[in-house]
Design an enzyme around this catalytic site. Structure first.
Site, mmCIF file in Angstrom:
data_model
loop_
_atom_site.group_PDB
_atom_site.id
_atom_site.type_symbol
_atom_site.label_atom_id
_atom_site.label_comp_id
_atom_site.label_asym_id
_atom_site.label_seq_id
_atom_site.Cartn_x
_atom_site.Cartn_y
_atom_site.Cartn_z
ATOM 1 N N GLU A 1 28.450 31.343 41.838
ATOM 2 C CA GLU A 1 28.443 32.422 40.846
ATOM 3 C C GLU A 1 28.816 31.877 39.467
ATOM 4 O OE1 GLU A 1 31.853 35.340 40.666
ATOM 5 O OE2 GLU A 1 30.285 36.706 41.386
ATOM 6 N N GLU B 1 31.007 46.344 37.765
ATOM 7 C CA GLU B 1 31.842 47.154 38.652
ATOM 8 C C GLU B 1 33.236 47.379 38.105
ATOM 9 O OE1 GLU B 1 31.161 44.362 42.252
ATOM 10 O OE2 GLU B 1 30.147 46.219 42.826
ATOM 11 N N GLU B 2 33.359 47.369 36.800
ATOM 12 C CA GLU B 2 34.693 47.445 36.200
ATOM 13 C C GLU B 2 34.893 48.636 35.275
ATOM 14 O OE1 GLU B 2 35.529 42.634 36.008
ATOM 15 O OE2 GLU B 2 34.596 43.623 34.315
ATOM 16 N N TRP C 1 36.379 51.267 45.765
ATOM 17 C CA TRP C 1 35.482 50.398 44.986
ATOM 18 C C TRP C 1 35.105 51.113 43.697
ATOM 19 C CZ3 TRP C 1 35.393 45.549 46.241
ATOM 20 C CH2 TRP C 1 34.474 44.690 45.644
HETATM 21 C C1 NOJ Z 1 34.992 42.995 42.004
HETATM 22 C C2 NOJ Z 1 33.743 43.009 41.188
HETATM 23 O O1 NOJ Z 1 32.701 42.559 41.970
HETATM 24 C C3 NOJ Z 1 33.892 42.137 39.959
HETATM 25 O O2 NOJ Z 1 32.740 42.211 39.171
HETATM 26 C C4 NOJ Z 1 35.071 42.589 39.199
HETATM 27 O O3 NOJ Z 1 35.235 41.771 38.072
HETATM 28 C C5 NOJ Z 1 36.310 42.561 40.055
HETATM 29 N N1 NOJ Z 1 36.104 43.381 41.231
HETATM 30 C C6 NOJ Z 1 37.544 43.023 39.293
HETATM 31 O O4 NOJ Z 1 37.416 44.384 38.934
HETATM 32 C C1 NOJ Z 2 30.306 40.799 41.230
HETATM 33 C C2 NOJ Z 2 29.356 41.156 40.144
HETATM 34 O O1 NOJ Z 2 30.118 41.581 39.041
HETATM 35 C C3 NOJ Z 2 28.418 42.234 40.601
HETATM 36 O O2 NOJ Z 2 27.468 42.489 39.589
HETATM 37 C C4 NOJ Z 2 27.700 41.816 41.846
HETATM 38 O O3 NOJ Z 2 26.914 42.876 42.306
HETATM 39 C C5 NOJ Z 2 28.674 41.411 42.930
HETATM 40 N N1 NOJ Z 2 29.639 40.459 42.439
HETATM 41 C C6 NOJ Z 2 27.951 40.789 44.114
HETATM 42 O O4 NOJ Z 2 27.256 39.651 43.698
#
Ligand code: NOJ
Ligand code: NOJ
Length: 572
Positions: free
Chosen positions: A426, A202-203, A143
């Protein structure tokens, strides 16, 4: 008969005058309660959609595939509980069941802090872990980790609760239960704020405005709480770091008039990251202070406009909308995740920032237009000019009326694309507005609740942003850094540099900066870089288009707060 009714309704909608404000009132009066119920359904142990989640655990969404969000993220959970704790402490919902739920959350977070996870143990970095299984065990798949906003957002939620309890004669729970949890998170922030982090999406692994802003807030209010309960040993350390973080926060502002969301990532940097930072560090007692990017600060308003405008041409549902009007917005214009659509929480955040701004202007009885915020105000009146306008002036009245209706229009967009039943997913489709990606996103519901409250003039408690002074050496936020590297080269070969910030071309080898060989075999270049910033870089060799990178790991420097800086590197 049906068609008769619908043509009658169609006629009606043609003939009713513009009832937009009351449309919004009615949307909010139905959607508000739906959002609250939807949010509570996603919290264990008894939330109807959170089967299997421990007490106080917030699932991100009940969706178990494409995407699988049946986990608990510290960020989402803390933002959700901050909204609930605000409702409790501001007297909006004082039900005993909510109090019980808040206490469950406290216990659940105390447990999660101690769970060994891929980011580490509680004392070796584990507090940067972004997500856990809903049974409170570690999530061990690969992750984007660590994510250093979670511990700060959790601190803010718990400090809000602690301040309420202190004011209401329950200091023993604060000192015995809340403070030990808080001290772990605050120590973590104080020690690691300067380290690389994945952003809230998270990227991107770099430094991130949202993360820095919420860390600053947590350290400030943590210091105040520590003082109030006599935990004075931490005060000077936290205060020093809070000043450093505030200094670093300034470096994200760029002269194009907006906040660059991440120091890495190679994007425009226009990102709702920055709007979320402004609303989640809003302090109603801090006026329009620029140091903390308060919602009505000139920088935050300029940033809002540039962020919104970045979405005009990327979603087809925005086509045909007038240049100055509200549009659907998402995380950032380059987004492709789950189709790269607008997000409910992003569009609502824009409205919330504007409602917060309107609250402060009204409370202060004036608004101020600076050269930085002038383009924002000119959206609402082409004759707007730099100056200070009392609330009795027609300029003030015209501007604030127009801004209120602009804010409402963002809610109106969300209303238009809320399905019947009121569920908030979302995302909503960029081409036709239908809900997409995770259903019943807990954070979407929380964002509706806080935006609606802000519209209503209900604001969160102050946290101590008022009167903060940016250390003077941070005000000039550029420092000249000379990179020197010893490198022997063959004829035709040259040395270049790339790195993690705009000024170092965001790792792009094509745009890498050429060093001078005037003092060969020392190659040099002087680059203006943001002060007090952790910056990664590498040298590369190019020979007729052939690119050779230095070996890993990336090099890292921390730029100083002022003065100059030089490296003494040797090619690796
Ligand atoms: C999962 C993350 O929650 C999301 O924010 C992100 O865009 C994708 N992975 C792709 O990296
Ligand atoms: C993807 C989002 O980018 C991230 O900010 C969030 O924590 C997770 N989804 C869960 O909602």
């Amino acid at each position: 008969m049906l068609s008769l009714i619908s043509s009658f309704l169609a006629l009606l909608s043609v003939f009713v005058p513009n009832l937009q404000a009351s449309d919004i009132d009615s949307y909010i009066s139905t959607e508000g309660p739906i959002a609250k119920v939807g949010l509570l359904a996603n919290i264990g142990p008894s939330g109807s959609k959170a089967d299997g989640a421990q007490a106080g655990i917030v699932i991100a969404s009940p969706s178990k595939s494409n995407p699988d969000y049946f986990y608990t993220w510290t960020r989402d959970s803390s933002l959700v509980f901050k909204a609930l704790i605000d409702q409790y402490t501001l007297g909006i919902d004082t039900s005993p069941s909510l109090r019980t739920l808040i206490d469950h959350f406290v216990n659940a977070e105390a447990t999660l802090q101690q769970v060994n996870n891929p980011s580490g143990t509680v004392s070796t970095g584990g507090l940067g872990e972004p997500k856990f299984n809903v049974d409170e065990t570690a999530f061990t798949d690969p992750w984007g980790r660590p994510q250093r906003d979670g511990s700060a957002l959790r601190s803010t939620a718990l400090i809000t609760y602690a301040n309420y309890l202190l004011a209401n004669d329950n200091s023993s729970y604060v000192t015995s239960t809340l403070w030990p949890i808080l001290k772990l998170d605050l120590d973590y922030i104080s020690q690691n704020w300067n380290e690389t982090t994945f952003d809230l999406w998270e990227e991107v692994s770099s430094s991130s405005f949202f993360t820095t802003a919420v860390q600053h807030r947590a350290l400030r209010e943590g210091t105040k709480l520590a003082t109030a309960i006599g935990e004075t040993a931490v005060v000077s350390g936290y205060t020093t770091q809070a000043q450093n973080v505030l200094c670093f926060l300034q470096s994200y502002w760029n002269t194009a008039g907006y906040v660059t969301a991440n120091t890495g990532g190679g994007r425009s940097g226009k990102d709702v990251n920055t709007i979320l930072a402004s609303i989640h560090t809003f302090d109603p007692a801090a006026g329009c202070d620029t140091a903390t990017f308060q919602p009505c600060s000139d920088r935050a308003l300029s940033n809002l406009l540039i962020y919104v405008d970045a979405f005009r041409n990327v979603y087809s549902i925005n086509s045909g909308i007038a240049e100055n009007a509200a549009v659907a917005t998402g995380r950032y214009p380059e987004d492709i995740y789950q189709g790269g659509n607008p997000w409910y929480l992003a569009t609502l955040a824009v409205a919330e920032q504007l409602y917060d701004a309107l609250y402060v202007w009204n409370a202060e009885g004036f608004l101020n237009i600076t050269p930085t915020s002038l383009p924002f105000f000119q959206v609402f009146s082409s004759s707007a000019d730099v100056g200070t306008y009392a609330s009795t002036t027609s300029i003030y009245i015209n501007l604030t009326t127009a801004i209120k209706s602009y804010a409402d229009d963002f809610v109106q967009i969300v209303a238009k694309y809320t399905p019947s039943g009121g569920g908030l997913a979302e995302q909503y489709s960029k081409s036709d507005g239908t809900p997409l990606s995770a259903v019943d996103l807990t954070w979407s519901y929380a964002s509706a609740i806080t935006a609606f409250q802000a519209r209503n003039g209900t604001v969160p408690a102050s946290w101590g942003a008022s009167g903060l002074i940016v250390p003077s050496e941070c005000l000039s936020n550029i420092v000249a850094v000379t990179f020197n590297v010893q490198a022997t080269t063959v004829f035709g070969e040259n040395i270049y540099i790339v790195g993690s910030v705009n000024a170092l071309e965001n790792w792009s080898p094509y745009n890498a900066l050429l060093l001078s060989a005037a003092n060969y075999p020392t190659w040099s270049i002087t680059v203006n870089l943001p002060v007090s910033t952790a910056i990664q870089y590498k040298y590369i060799r190019k020979n007729n288009g052939d690119v050779t990178w230095e070996s890993d790991p990336n090099r890292l420097i921390m730029t100083p707060a002022n003065g100059t800086y030089a490296t003494d590197d040797t090619w690796r």
